[in-house]
Structures are given as structure tokens and as C-alpha cells.
Design an enzyme around this catalytic site. Structure first.
Site, PDB file in Angstrom:
ATOM      1  N   ASP A  19     -12.317  79.688  55.050  1.00 14.37           N
ATOM      2  CA  ASP A  19     -12.577  78.488  54.243  1.00 14.37           C
ATOM      3  C   ASP A  19     -11.553  77.385  54.526  1.00 14.37           C
ATOM      4  OD1 ASP A  19     -13.846  80.767  53.232  1.00 14.37           O
ATOM      5  OD2 ASP A  19     -13.866  80.017  51.184  1.00 14.37           O
ATOM      6  N   ARG A  57     -11.093  70.729  46.676  1.00 13.37           N
ATOM      7  CA  ARG A  57      -9.679  71.152  46.576  1.00 13.37           C
ATOM      8  C   ARG A  57      -8.756  70.326  47.451  1.00 13.37           C
ATOM      9  NH1 ARG A  57     -11.213  77.523  46.007  1.00 13.37           N
ATOM     10  NH2 ARG A  57     -12.108  77.257  43.928  1.00 13.37           N
ATOM     11  N   ASN A  86     -20.515  78.433  48.844  1.00 13.74           N
ATOM     12  CA  ASN A  86     -20.994  78.021  47.515  1.00 13.74           C
ATOM     13  C   ASN A  86     -20.591  76.587  47.193  1.00 13.74           C
ATOM     14  OD1 ASN A  86     -18.346  79.305  47.446  1.00 13.74           O
ATOM     15  ND2 ASN A  86     -18.415  79.228  45.217  1.00 13.74           N
ATOM     16  N   HIS A  87     -19.425  76.132  47.672  1.00 12.86           N
ATOM     17  CA  HIS A  87     -19.004  74.744  47.435  1.00 12.86           C
ATOM     18  C   HIS A  87     -19.899  73.769  48.214  1.00 12.86           C
ATOM     19  CE1 HIS A  87     -15.080  75.223  45.248  1.00 12.86           C
ATOM     20  NE2 HIS A  87     -15.308  76.477  45.629  1.00 12.86           N
ATOM     21  N   HIS A 219     -21.286  83.914  53.663  1.00 13.19           N
ATOM     22  CA  HIS A 219     -20.082  83.370  53.032  1.00 13.19           C
ATOM     23  C   HIS A 219     -19.367  84.360  52.115  1.00 13.19           C
ATOM     24  CE1 HIS A 219     -17.221  80.557  51.442  1.00 13.19           C
ATOM     25  NE2 HIS A 219     -17.666  80.727  50.206  1.00 13.19           N
ATOM     26  N   HIS A 272     -14.574  83.151  51.403  1.00  7.46           N
ATOM     27  CA  HIS A 272     -14.862  83.077  49.968  1.00  7.46           C
ATOM     28  C   HIS A 272     -13.882  83.731  49.015  1.00  7.46           C
ATOM     29  CE1 HIS A 272     -17.233  82.648  46.332  1.00  7.46           C
ATOM     30  NE2 HIS A 272     -17.326  83.955  46.171  1.00  7.46           N
TER      31      HIS A 272
END
Length: 315
Positions: A19, A57, A86-87, A219, A272
Site C-alpha cells: 500500500d 493518509r 478498499n480506499h 487486496h 491491506h
């Protein structure tokens, strides 16, 4: 005399990158380190799998996506796979680039199961919310609880920490102006992210020597209690009726390799989980977790070498 034992072809190098979460400098440094520790001819033709979560983030989501879009021109012989995290799913949901539910239902149907959380999570209620997928509303919302007790830091705007993504496009968190501010090529990039990727023949170094395996990249992972074929079919179809896609956002239920995949050696690689965890053929490559002070990591196959943005490899 004919040679009946031709030289075996060298296994293709596969890099699985964890990520990124909006940290362009970490991504650039990791890329330079990969380039310096892999044979140039191998790197030039490598399969590069990005494991998802490119946004939120960190401060530079827009620049991270620019970097990805530039790769095919700069490295035309590489193969690039961009998984949906998911983001990224939630970012795409807010922008309206997800495919419509296959049964013709409205995205508002995805809210029902989680409506008890709407007030606490401060779901988005601005322009276009009426037919927005649940995760888009959560992503652009304003979390009423400001402190994330699990992580020990404040939320950045929403439960997804999406405020820095808005700001990277020059708009305040939760503003509908983001829909206009995000360039079309970024929307196309998000729309084209795959939910799962499969490879039939990947080599990996094990205690018993080099093994040739199937590889599944997803992911978060695959659910252990559902038939694998059914899961793969749903993920390939990008079924957006589902309010929360476990393979992109689950935790404990997607941590292990499903039992039925243990019959045929299958690598499952994910990001993740904010952990770097290698157990047999289960590879979880997310050392950074979107934390500013933690590195972004990658695993290189077949060697199983772990490379980080913080490694001092570049001469």
C-alpha cells in the site's frame, strides 16, 4: 546430436508492491531500490503488481496516480497490474466511476445494512449523495469521533482518512468540487482497477527449492468459508451490489489461504493489513499501513527478497 535437455527458461521476475497511501516520495524511492537490486534485463520485463490503496493518509495521491499512469510509457516491456484497494474503491465510489450494480438496483441499496453508523461516521450528504455507493459516502464524510483509538492518531476527515486526497487535488475535504477537480485520466485509472488478478505460473523460493505455483493477488485476501470459484467470479465481475467487499476490506476472515487452495500450490499475495507477514505461500506485504514513519515494502519473486523505500541500495 540433439540436445534433449534445453536450458530451462529463467523464471519471470514478479514484484508485488504494498500500500502506497499517497506517499509519492516513498513510492519513488522504492521504485529506485527495485531498479537497483534487480538485474536490468529482468526488471525491464518484470510483472509489477501493485496491491492497492494508492490514496488517503499521505499528502500526494494525485502525484501517485500520475506516477502510475506514466509507467507503461517509461517501461513498455513491463506488465503492470493495479489492484483495487478498499480506499481506491471508496474514492472511485465518490467520483461515480464504479460500474452500476449488475441487477439494476440503486447504489442507495448498499446503505441499508450499515445505516446505524451514519451519524457517527458522518456520511457525506452533499451533491450527488442520493445515488452514491455506501463506501463513497463514508469516504467523503466527516467522522464525529476525531480520535482513532486503535491507531492512536486523529482521523484525517473521514473514517478513510480521505482529507489529504481532497487536498492533493486542491479542494477541501468533503467538497463535491473534487468530482470536477480529478482529471479524466485519473478517473479512468480508478475505473480500470482490478479487484483480483491471477497468474498460472509464478516461481517462488521455498525451503524445498524453487516451486512453480499459481498466484492470486487480491487486496485483503479471500474468505476462507466461501467457495473460491464463486469469490473469484464475483471479484472479476466487480459486483457493486455488495456494500462491503470482504476481499478488499476484510481482516481475520481473509487472513489465511482457503483450505481448498492448499491442494494445488497457490500463492495468495495481499496488502491491506498494515503488516509484513510471510507464512508459506501466504504473503501479506503492507509494512507501511499508511503511517508516515513506516516504510513501503515490496516482495520480489522468485527470490522472496523484501525491498523497502528506506533501504540504502541506490548508489
Amino acid at each position: 546430436m540433439e540436445d534433449n535437455n534445453p536450458t530451462p527458461t529463467k523464471p519471470r521476475v514478479v514484484c508485488c508492491i504494498g500500500d502506497i497511501h499517497g506517499y509519492i516520495t516513498k513510492l519513488q524511492n522504492l521504485w529506485l531500490n527495485l531498479e537497483s537490486c534487480i538485474e536490468p534485463s529482468d526488471f525491464e520485463t518484470a510483472l509489477i503488481i501493485f496491491l492497492g490503496d494508492y490514496c488517503d493518509r499521505g499528502p500526494d495521491t494525485s502525484k501517485v496516480i500520475d506516477f502510475f499512469i506514466s509507467l507503461p510509457c517509461k517501461y513498455p516491456k513491463q506488465t503492470h497490474v493495479f489492484l483495487c484497494g478498499n480506499h481506491d474503491f471508496a474514492f472511485g465510489a465518490f467520483l461515480g466511476v464504479l460500474p452500476s450494480p449488475p441487477d439494476g438496483s440503486e447504489f442507495s441499496e448498499t446503505w441499508k445494512e450499515y445505516e446505524m453508523n451514519e451519524e457517527r461516521e458522518g456520511w457525506y450528504k452533499g451533491e450527488g449523495f442520493e445515488n452514491m455507493h455506501l463506501q463513497g459516502r463514508r469516504w467523503a464524510g466527516n467522522h464525529t469521533v476525531k480520535f482513532n483509538a486503535i491507531k492512536g492518531i486523529d482521523y484525517k476527515g473521514s473514517i478513510y482518512d480521505a482529507a489529504p486526497t481532497f487536498e492533493s487535488y486542491g479542494v477541501p475535504h468533503g467538497s463535491a468540487d473534487l468530482m470536477k477537480a480529478v482529471p479524466d485520466e485519473h478517473k479512468k485509472f480508478l475505473a480500470n482497477l482490478v479487484w483480483i488478478h491471477e497468474e498460472d505460473d509464478v516461481s517462488i523460493k521455498t525451503e524445498e527449492g524453487i516451486k512453480r505455483c499459481k498466484l492470486i493477488a487480491v487486496h485483503a485476501g479471500l474468505e476462507k468459508k466461501k467457495p473460491v470459484e464463486q469469490q473469484i467470479k464475483t471479484l472479476k465481475a466487480k459486483d457493486t451490489r455488495i456494500p462491503k467487499v470482504e476481499a478488499l476490506s476484510g481482516r481475520k476472515d481473509v487472513w489465511e489461504i482457503p483450505q481448498e487452495l492448499k491442494k494445488t500450490p497457490t500463492i495468495i499475495v495481499s496488502g491491506h493489513h498494515a503488516k509484513l507477514h510471510i507464512e508459506g505461500l501466504r504473503l501479506v506485504i503492507d509494512q507501511g499501513g499508511g503511517f508516515e514513519d513506516r516504510p513501503v515494502a515490496a516482495v520480489v519473486l522468485p527470490s522472496m527478497e523484501i525491498v523497502r523505500d528506506t533501504d540504502q541500495l541506490v548508489k
